[in-house]
Scaffold this motif. Structure first.
Motif, short mmCIF file in Angstrom:
data_model
loop_
_atom_site.label_atom_id
_atom_site.label_comp_id
_atom_site.label_asym_id
_atom_site.label_seq_id
_atom_site.Cartn_x
_atom_site.Cartn_y
_atom_site.Cartn_z
N ARG A 41 0.83 -1.21 0.00
CA ARG A 41 0.00 0.00 0.00
C ARG A 41 0.86 1.26 0.00
O ARG A 41 0.54 2.25 -0.67
N PHE A 42 1.95 1.23 0.75
CA PHE A 42 2.86 2.38 0.80
C PHE A 42 3.48 2.66 -0.57
O PHE A 42 3.46 3.80 -1.06
N THR A 43 4.02 1.63 -1.21
CA THR A 43 4.66 1.82 -2.51
C THR A 43 3.65 2.25 -3.57
O THR A 43 3.97 3.07 -4.44
N GLU A 44 2.43 1.70 -3.50
CA GLU A 44 1.41 2.09 -4.47
C GLU A 44 1.03 3.56 -4.30
O GLU A 44 0.78 4.27 -5.28
N ARG A 45 0.99 4.02 -3.05
CA ARG A 45 0.64 5.43 -2.81
C ARG A 45 1.74 6.36 -3.33
O ARG A 45 1.45 7.38 -3.97
N VAL A 46 3.00 5.99 -3.08
CA VAL A 46 4.11 6.81 -3.59
C VAL A 46 4.10 6.84 -5.11
O VAL A 46 4.25 7.89 -5.74
N PHE A 47 3.88 5.66 -5.72
CA PHE A 47 3.84 5.59 -7.18
C PHE A 47 2.69 6.42 -7.74
O PHE A 47 2.84 7.10 -8.76
N ALA A 48 1.54 6.39 -7.07
CA ALA A 48 0.38 7.16 -7.55
C ALA A 48 0.68 8.65 -7.54
O ALA A 48 0.27 9.38 -8.46
N GLU A 49 1.40 9.12 -6.52
CA GLU A 49 1.75 10.54 -6.47
C GLU A 49 2.74 10.89 -7.57
O GLU A 49 2.64 11.95 -8.21
N ASP A 50 3.72 10.01 -7.81
CA ASP A 50 4.68 10.24 -8.89
C ASP A 50 3.97 10.25 -10.25
O ASP A 50 4.25 11.08 -11.11
N ARG A 51 3.04 9.30 -10.43
CA ARG A 51 2.32 9.24 -11.70
C ARG A 51 1.52 10.52 -11.92
O ARG A 51 1.47 11.03 -13.05
N MET A 52 0.89 11.03 -10.88
CA MET A 52 0.13 12.27 -11.01
C MET A 52 1.03 13.40 -11.52
O MET A 52 0.64 14.18 -12.40
#
Length: 374
Positions: free
Chosen positions: A291-302
């Motif tokens: 969940r942590f890595t997915e959240r960081v990736f989602a912010e980078d993707r944005m």
């Protein structure tokens, strides 16, 4: 200087185009690299084959077909192709009928690290071009988390995002206030490597961040050294906690352009996390880390997708970069990539008198030409 966002990925490398588990027995999977569509299928022997995703007959996608032994039968008129792309049967062909085509193009395929790699460029170079070397994958000391996500941006934005750790303000809600200090960097013809020292400057930190980095990243007075490297066309990241002998985690990533204009890429990532001394502890922490890595990736993707939108709205790269490290990686990506050509409705004739097929690019260095997971 040539606009980097108009430089394509060099096809003369091994690129992951699917998860191995996605290419199931007797099923065909459609995938792509830079507008070149592939039909992947796993034959009876277990070997994966990659063909142009078009039948030589009516150009219908072969990914609509059926696997029979080691062959692929088109789902329209039942033409049969071998794994090398050659036709082996046209059911209704009689003597005196027109000479059939030889078949379609096949591509070298290799499976490694739970991924299917295809070599989309000059097939003769495939045998002498190595796959990435990932010694931590499958090691008894590490457990691997796999990522597979589509991102709507040019692949170069992904390289820049990971290398430039000065964007930690973006992740302040996840990791608190981290202070990255660039210790140094070096560049070569195909690579850029940067080393950062991370210290915590306050703020709330996600529990999984500590679990991922052996309880050290951003914790107390400890410092962590992060080494990030673009080794064309791949990217790696190693984090070594203070006093540790080996990385707490290692990341390998590839950004594979999907469309001919290369404004969308598919990100494949392998996050290899060191196992703690307590048996089973990492398995318990796995959902939190995911969940942590997915959240960081989602912010980078944005962020990178916003960069891509700005480029499209402005029609050019108005980026005012001041960080020498990023200027360096841009030069590496320019020098090793290939020029992107506008997609046209028909083949164009080049100056040399040869036909240029839309969506296909000639490998070679670029030259300036104007302004789902486990």
């Amino acid at each position: 200087m040539v606009d980097l966002r108009r430089i394509g990925a060099n096809p003369d490398f091994w690129y992951p185009v699917a998860l191995s588990r996605s290419v199931r027995s007797k099923r065909v999977l459609a995938t792509a690299f830079a507008g070149e569509r592939f039909a992947l299928y796993r034959g009876e022997s277990g070997a994966v084959h990659a063909l142009e995703d078009r039948c030589a007959h009516r150009q219908v996608p072969l990914s609509m077909g059926a696997v029979e032994g080691e062959t692929l039968r088109c789902g329209y008129h039942a033409w049969v192709y071998r794994g090398d792309g050659r036709l082996s049967q046209i059911p209704y062909l009689s003597k005196g009928d027109g000479r059939p085509p030889r078949g379609v193009r096949s591509f070298p395929v290799r499976e490694a690290y739970g991924l299917v790699f295809v070599f989309p460029g000059d097939a003769e170079k495939a045998a002498v071009t190595p796959l990435p070397d990932l010694p931590a994958y499958g090691s008894a000391e590490y457990k691997t988390m796999t990522f597979s996500r589509t991102v709507h941006c040019h692949y170069s934005f992904m390289h820049e995002n990971l290398l430039d750790m000065n964007h930690q303000f973006l992740h302040r809600g996840v990791v608190g206030r981290l202070h990255p200090q660039l210790l140094g960097y070096r560049t070569g013809p195909r690579s850029v490597e940067a080393r950062y020292l991370f210290t915590h400057a306050g703020g709330k930190r996600n529990r999984a961040a500590g679990l991922l980095a052996a309880e050290r990243i951003g914790g107390g007075d400890s410092s962590d050294v992060m080494t990030i490297r673009t080794e064309y066309p791949y990217q790696t990241l190693d984090l070594v906690p203070e006093g540790a002998e080996r990385p707490a985690f290692r990341l390998w990533a590839a950004y594979v352009p999907e469309d001919a204009e290369q404004r969308t890429c598919h990100t494949y990532g392998l996050l290899m996390i060191e196992k703690p001394g307590i048996p089973g502890a990492l398995n318990l922490a796995w959902p939190l880390i995911r969940r942590f890595t997915e959240r960081v990736f989602a912010e980078d993707r944005m962020a990178v997708e916003a960069e891509q939108r700005a480029w499209e709205e402005q029609g050019e790269d108005r980026n005012h970069e001041v960080f020498p490290l990023i200027l360096g990686v841009r030069e590496v990506l320019r020098a090793n990539g290939v020029p992107l050509h506008p997609r046209t409705a028909a083949c164009r004739i080049t100056q040399g008198g040869q036909a240029s097929v839309p969506g296909h690019h000639t490998a070679g260095p670029a030259t300036p030409d104007g302004p789902d997971g486990t």
